[in-house]
Design a protein around this motif. Structure first.
Motif, PDB file in Angstrom:
ATOM      1  N   GLN A 210       0.850  -1.198   0.000  1.00  0.00           N
ATOM      2  CA  GLN A 210       0.000   0.000   0.000  1.00  0.00           C
ATOM      3  C   GLN A 210       0.875   1.233   0.000  1.00  0.00           C
ATOM      4  OE1 GLN A 210      -2.688  -1.296   3.368  1.00  0.00           O
ATOM      5  NE2 GLN A 210      -4.058  -0.030   2.124  1.00  0.00           N
ATOM      6  N   GLU A 211       0.392   2.274  -0.679  1.00  0.00           N
ATOM      7  CA  GLU A 211       1.204   3.481  -0.840  1.00  0.00           C
ATOM      8  C   GLU A 211       0.905   4.523   0.230  1.00  0.00           C
ATOM      9  OE1 GLU A 211       2.056   4.996  -4.930  1.00  0.00           O
ATOM     10  OE2 GLU A 211       0.485   3.568  -5.431  1.00  0.00           O
ATOM     11  N   ALA A 212       1.954   5.219   0.642  1.00  0.00           N
ATOM     12  CA  ALA A 212       1.813   6.389   1.511  1.00  0.00           C
ATOM     13  C   ALA A 212       3.033   7.266   1.276  1.00  0.00           C
ATOM     14  CB  ALA A 212       1.738   5.967   2.977  1.00  0.00           C
ATOM     15  N   SER A 213       2.952   8.497   1.730  1.00  0.00           N
ATOM     16  CA  SER A 213       4.069   9.409   1.498  1.00  0.00           C
ATOM     17  C   SER A 213       4.487  10.087   2.783  1.00  0.00           C
ATOM     18  CB  SER A 213       3.679  10.482   0.479  1.00  0.00           C
ATOM     19  OG  SER A 213       3.285   9.865  -0.719  1.00  0.00           O
ATOM     20  N   VAL A 214       5.782  10.399   2.830  1.00  0.00           N
ATOM     21  CA  VAL A 214       6.393  11.041   3.976  1.00  0.00           C
ATOM     22  C   VAL A 214       7.075  12.302   3.458  1.00  0.00           C
ATOM     23  CG1 VAL A 214       8.336  10.730   5.573  1.00  0.00           C
ATOM     24  CG2 VAL A 214       6.628   8.919   5.325  1.00  0.00           C
ATOM     25  N   PHE A 215       7.025  13.376   4.235  1.00  0.00           N
ATOM     26  CA  PHE A 215       7.547  14.662   3.770  1.00  0.00           C
ATOM     27  C   PHE A 215       8.508  15.236   4.793  1.00  0.00           C
ATOM     28  CE2 PHE A 215       3.154  13.873   2.793  1.00  0.00           C
ATOM     29  CZ  PHE A 215       3.170  13.873   1.414  1.00  0.00           C
ATOM     30  N   ALA A 216       9.664  15.667   4.302  1.00  0.00           N
ATOM     31  CA  ALA A 216      10.644  16.265   5.209  1.00  0.00           C
ATOM     32  C   ALA A 216      11.034  17.639   4.689  1.00  0.00           C
ATOM     33  CB  ALA A 216      11.873  15.373   5.303  1.00  0.00           C
ATOM     34  N   LEU A 217      11.277  18.559   5.613  1.00  0.00           N
ATOM     35  CA  LEU A 217      11.877  19.855   5.271  1.00  0.00           C
ATOM     36  C   LEU A 217      13.356  19.731   5.647  1.00  0.00           C
ATOM     37  CD1 LEU A 217      11.692  22.867   4.459  1.00  0.00           C
ATOM     38  CD2 LEU A 217      11.083  23.368   6.843  1.00  0.00           C
ATOM     39  N   CYS A 218      14.242  20.010   4.695  1.00  0.00           N
ATOM     40  CA  CYS A 218      15.669  19.699   4.873  1.00  0.00           C
ATOM     41  C   CYS A 218      16.536  20.945   4.715  1.00  0.00           C
ATOM     42  CB  CYS A 218      16.116  18.687   3.812  1.00  0.00           C
ATOM     43  SG  CYS A 218      15.037  17.261   3.652  1.00  0.00           S
ATOM     44  N   ASP A 219      17.663  20.961   5.440  1.00  0.00           N
ATOM     45  CA  ASP A 219      18.586  22.109   5.308  1.00  0.00           C
ATOM     46  C   ASP A 219      19.948  21.685   4.760  1.00  0.00           C
ATOM     47  OD1 ASP A 219      19.965  20.895   7.364  1.00  0.00           O
ATOM     48  OD2 ASP A 219      19.777  22.568   8.771  1.00  0.00           O
ATOM     49  N   GLY A 220      20.021  20.489   4.187  1.00  0.00           N
ATOM     50  CA  GLY A 220      21.303  20.019   3.659  1.00  0.00           C
ATOM     51  C   GLY A 220      21.855  18.888   4.499  1.00  0.00           C
ATOM     52  N   CYS A 221      21.646  18.952   5.837  1.00  0.00           N
ATOM     53  CA  CYS A 221      22.046  17.811   6.668  1.00  0.00           C
ATOM     54  C   CYS A 221      20.981  17.435   7.686  1.00  0.00           C
ATOM     55  CB  CYS A 221      23.404  18.036   7.317  1.00  0.00           C
ATOM     56  SG  CYS A 221      23.529  19.519   8.265  1.00  0.00           S
ATOM     57  N   ARG A 222      20.221  18.431   8.171  1.00  0.00           N
ATOM     58  CA  ARG A 222      19.161  18.098   9.129  1.00  0.00           C
ATOM     59  C   ARG A 222      17.810  18.102   8.429  1.00  0.00           C
ATOM     60  NH1 ARG A 222      22.803  21.724  12.210  1.00  0.00           N
ATOM     61  NH2 ARG A 222      22.301  22.817  10.297  1.00  0.00           N
ATOM     62  N   SER A 321       2.871  24.826  14.579  1.00  0.00           N
ATOM     63  CA  SER A 321       3.852  25.903  14.762  1.00  0.00           C
ATOM     64  C   SER A 321       3.976  26.714  13.479  1.00  0.00           C
ATOM     65  CB  SER A 321       5.192  25.315  15.194  1.00  0.00           C
ATOM     66  OG  SER A 321       5.504  24.189  14.432  1.00  0.00           O
ATOM     67  N   ASP A 322       4.791  27.762  13.555  1.00  0.00           N
ATOM     68  CA  ASP A 322       4.874  28.751  12.473  1.00  0.00           C
ATOM     69  C   ASP A 322       5.672  28.188  11.296  1.00  0.00           C
ATOM     70  OD1 ASP A 322       5.890  31.065  10.971  1.00  0.00           O
ATOM     71  OD2 ASP A 322       4.954  32.250  12.573  1.00  0.00           O
ATOM     72  N   LEU A 323       5.006  28.037  10.148  1.00  0.00           N
ATOM     73  CA  LEU A 323       5.681  27.481   8.959  1.00  0.00           C
ATOM     74  C   LEU A 323       6.809  28.398   8.498  1.00  0.00           C
ATOM     75  CD1 LEU A 323       5.873  25.377   6.630  1.00  0.00           C
ATOM     76  CD2 LEU A 323       4.324  26.862   5.344  1.00  0.00           C
ATOM     77  N   PHE A 324       6.552  29.700   8.523  1.00  0.00           N
ATOM     78  CA  PHE A 324       7.557  30.643   8.024  1.00  0.00           C
ATOM     79  C   PHE A 324       8.863  30.505   8.813  1.00  0.00           C
ATOM     80  CE2 PHE A 324       9.621  34.770   8.657  1.00  0.00           C
ATOM     81  CZ  PHE A 324      10.065  34.996   7.363  1.00  0.00           C
ATOM     82  N   ASP A 325       8.778  30.392  10.137  1.00  0.00           N
ATOM     83  CA  ASP A 325       9.998  30.260  10.948  1.00  0.00           C
ATOM     84  C   ASP A 325      10.792  29.032  10.525  1.00  0.00           C
ATOM     85  OD1 ASP A 325       9.253  32.471  12.361  1.00  0.00           O
ATOM     86  OD2 ASP A 325       8.574  31.376  14.144  1.00  0.00           O
ATOM     87  N   ALA A 326      10.082  27.929  10.261  1.00  0.00           N
ATOM     88  CA  ALA A 326      10.769  26.691   9.874  1.00  0.00           C
ATOM     89  C   ALA A 326      11.385  26.846   8.486  1.00  0.00           C
ATOM     90  CB  ALA A 326       9.788  25.522   9.903  1.00  0.00           C
ATOM     91  N   LEU A 327      10.666  27.480   7.570  1.00  0.00           N
ATOM     92  CA  LEU A 327      11.198  27.676   6.213  1.00  0.00           C
ATOM     93  C   LEU A 327      12.470  28.518   6.260  1.00  0.00           C
ATOM     94  CD1 LEU A 327       7.890  28.380   4.253  1.00  0.00           C
ATOM     95  CD2 LEU A 327       9.225  26.261   4.285  1.00  0.00           C
ATOM     96  N   LEU A 328      12.407  29.589   7.039  1.00  0.00           N
ATOM     97  CA  LEU A 328      13.578  30.478   7.123  1.00  0.00           C
ATOM     98  C   LEU A 328      14.752  29.730   7.763  1.00  0.00           C
ATOM     99  CD1 LEU A 328      14.398  33.363   6.440  1.00  0.00           C
ATOM    100  CD2 LEU A 328      13.722  34.038   8.759  1.00  0.00           C
ATOM    101  N   ALA A 329      14.451  28.936   8.796  1.00  0.00           N
ATOM    102  CA  ALA A 329      15.523  28.182   9.460  1.00  0.00           C
ATOM    103  C   ALA A 329      16.120  27.141   8.515  1.00  0.00           C
ATOM    104  CB  ALA A 329      14.989  27.507  10.722  1.00  0.00           C
ATOM    105  N   SER A 330      15.321  26.630   7.572  1.00  0.00           N
ATOM    106  CA  SER A 330      15.871  25.633   6.645  1.00  0.00           C
ATOM    107  C   SER A 330      16.882  26.278   5.702  1.00  0.00           C
ATOM    108  CB  SER A 330      14.758  24.942   5.846  1.00  0.00           C
ATOM    109  OG  SER A 330      14.304  25.755   4.776  1.00  0.00           O
ATOM    110  N   VAL A 331      16.814  27.593   5.554  1.00  0.00           N
ATOM    111  CA  VAL A 331      17.767  28.310   4.696  1.00  0.00           C
ATOM    112  C   VAL A 331      18.912  28.893   5.534  1.00  0.00           C
ATOM    113  CG1 VAL A 331      18.041  30.264   3.103  1.00  0.00           C
ATOM    114  CG2 VAL A 331      15.960  28.884   3.030  1.00  0.00           C
ATOM    115  N   ASP A 332      18.567  29.475   6.696  1.00  0.00           N
ATOM    116  CA  ASP A 332      19.563  30.191   7.509  1.00  0.00           C
ATOM    117  C   ASP A 332      20.295  29.307   8.503  1.00  0.00           C
ATOM    118  OD1 ASP A 332      19.033  32.572   6.353  1.00  0.00           O
ATOM    119  OD2 ASP A 332      17.804  33.377   7.988  1.00  0.00           O
TER     120      ASP A 332
END
Ligand code: AMP
Ligand code: GLY
Length: 440
Positions: A210-222, A321-332
């Motif tokens: 059976q199919e399912a999907s998993v999603f990760a926000l990544c910063d290159g190592c974390r 939690s705040d998506l924007f904070d996580a997005l910015l942290a994935s870059v910074d």
């Protein structure tokens, strides 16, 4: 500057650019606009739904593939962070271009986006790094592919034939027997049904499960994990008929137990991040892992270099939690320290499509949505193929709306979502009646 926990924010709120035009991007716009640290949200090109949001959000008439124009716009509009929704601009190198111009952007560079844009790269990468996936061979000509199919005994079927390049999720043929596989190869190489995306094809073993999907926000190592989700790719109830972009989804997927998730992290996500870094293209942005799960053992069916549509419409509303904070942290940096909490409960989304989709369908049909169909925290209607035409909302695509509901459990979500679906109207509206049914 203010410091909150480990996160340092500049006190000035930021402008965000979201690239894309689907319900996924509408869901991004809603989540990002909710952040007190976001001043304005521009969506390029957006749709009727993002045009109607008002407040911080407005559309920009630039397509997702107009990379140079998007960069000029981002510079001139003081964009502090850009988020890429669809795969084409990633494959074209939008992230590379923005980074060269010192602009912050969420997404993988072109070389890393090959995990999605080249099935040959992705399969070879998985083989190099011991990531579980179906056994496969790669072919660049009809003759070699046909000889391979001819050499397989009937017990090796079904076989799955895939165009290596991007095909809007449609470049896959499951062939139940040899004759079907041979005629698929003729269509691919002689009739060019997948165009140049199928200059190379992957032929792989059929995975059961059976199919399912998993999603990760990544910063290159974390990385940080969203909830798992399940899509409904076929147009018809009971998973029948043609493949579509996705007709509905729910999250979390009960199939992805904590034990399965642990295996996915250990056998797929960590080796992928380590492998990409060791090969010189650290993976940043969203990683979508499409899985086949059989007896609790996950295998990778595909990687996508972005969040899914319609999966985003259930996964983002469940982020507390705040998506924007996580997005910015994935870059910074600091991704592992930023809050990343989920709401308890579930979410479901039902896609309302134009009659005829995924084949021919008409556009320009007037859409009405009864007042009260949406409610702040329970029901959200994300737009996909809609535009504002002289102030009227009309259909402009195959998938028109994605009606999402949150609730304490999947059953309640589905009741809420289907009740809201009954309150949206346009001629020829079509939707599946069995979203989430298998999980109940
Ligand atoms: P993909 O574009 O690779 O995700 O393939 C599209 C769909 O085809 C998947 O979501 C599966 O339903 C099916 N599929 C792809 N590869 C396989 C496989 N090796 N075994 C079984 N089904 C597959
Ligand atoms: N829903 C599948 C995808 O976005 O690729």
């Amino acid at each position: 500057m203010v410091t909150s926990g480990h996160c340092t924010y500049t006190s000035k709120a930021m402008n965000v650019l979201i690239i894309g035009s689907g319900a996924r991007e509408h869901a991004f716009a809603r989540a990002v606009a909710a952040s007190p640290r976001v001043e304005r949200v521009f969506v390029a090109p957006g749709n009727g739904g993002t045009a109607l949001m008002g407040g911080k959000v407005c559309n920009v008439p630039l397509k997702a593939v107009q990379l140079d124009e998007l960069l000029v716009f981002a510079r001139e509009s003081g964009i502090g962070l850009t988020v890429v929704g669809p795969e084409q601009p990633l494959e074209m190198g939008l992230v590379d271009l923005f980074r060269k111009a010192d602009m912050k952007v969420v997404g993988p560079v072109q070389a890393a986006a090959r995990l999605e844009s080249s099935k040959v790269f992705s399969k070879e990468f998985m083989r190099r790094h011991g990531i579980p996936t179906a056994g496969y061979r790669v072919f660049g000509s009809k003759e070699s592919a046909m000889a391979h199919i001819g050499s397989l005994g009937e017990e090796h079927f079904p076989q799955v034939i895939k165009a290596s390049g991007l095909c809007a999720g449609k470049g896959v043929i499951v062939a139940d027997g040899r004759n079907e596989a041979l005629s698929a190869l003729r269509e691919i190489f002689d009739d060019r049904i997948f165009g140049s995306a199928a200059d190379e094809v992957v032929i792989e073993d059929f995975l059961r499960g059976q199919e399912a999907s998993v999603f990760a926000l990544c910063d290159g190592c974390r990385y940080r994990l969203f909830l798992s989700a399940q899509d409904h790719k076929r147009i018809g109830d009971g998973d029948t008929g043609k493949n579509t972009g996705g007709m509905g989804a729910y999250a979390p997927a009960p199939l992805v137990t904590p034990e399965v998730m642990r295996k996915v992290e250990e056998r797929v996500i960590r080796p992928t991040l380590e492998g990409m870094a060791s090969e010189g293209s650290p993976y940043t942005g969203f990683l979508y892992v499409g899985l086949m799960i059989e007896g609790g053992e996950p295998s990778v069916v595909e990687f996508n270099a972005r969040l899914g549509d319609p999966e985003t419409q259930v996964v983002l509303p469940l982020l507390k939690s705040d998506l924007f904070d996580a997005l910015l942290a994935s870059v910074d940096g600091g991704l592992d320290e930023v809050p990343f909490e989920m709401h308890p409960g579930s979410a479901a989304t039902v896609v309302v499509a134009s009659g005829g989709y995924p084949d021919v369908f008409e556009t320009g049909r007037v859409i009405t949505i009864d007042s009260g169909a949406e409610s702040q925290d329970e029901v959200m209607i994300f737009h996909a193929g809609t535009v504002l035409d002289d102030g009227r909302l009309v259909t402009s695509g195959g998938r028109v709306l994605s009606v999402t509901a949150l609730g304490p459990n999947l059953k309640v979500c589905l009741e809420r979502a289907y009740r809201a679906v009954g309150r949206v109207h346009f001629d020829g509206a079509y939707y599946r009646r069995d979203i989430g049914a298998k999980a109940l």
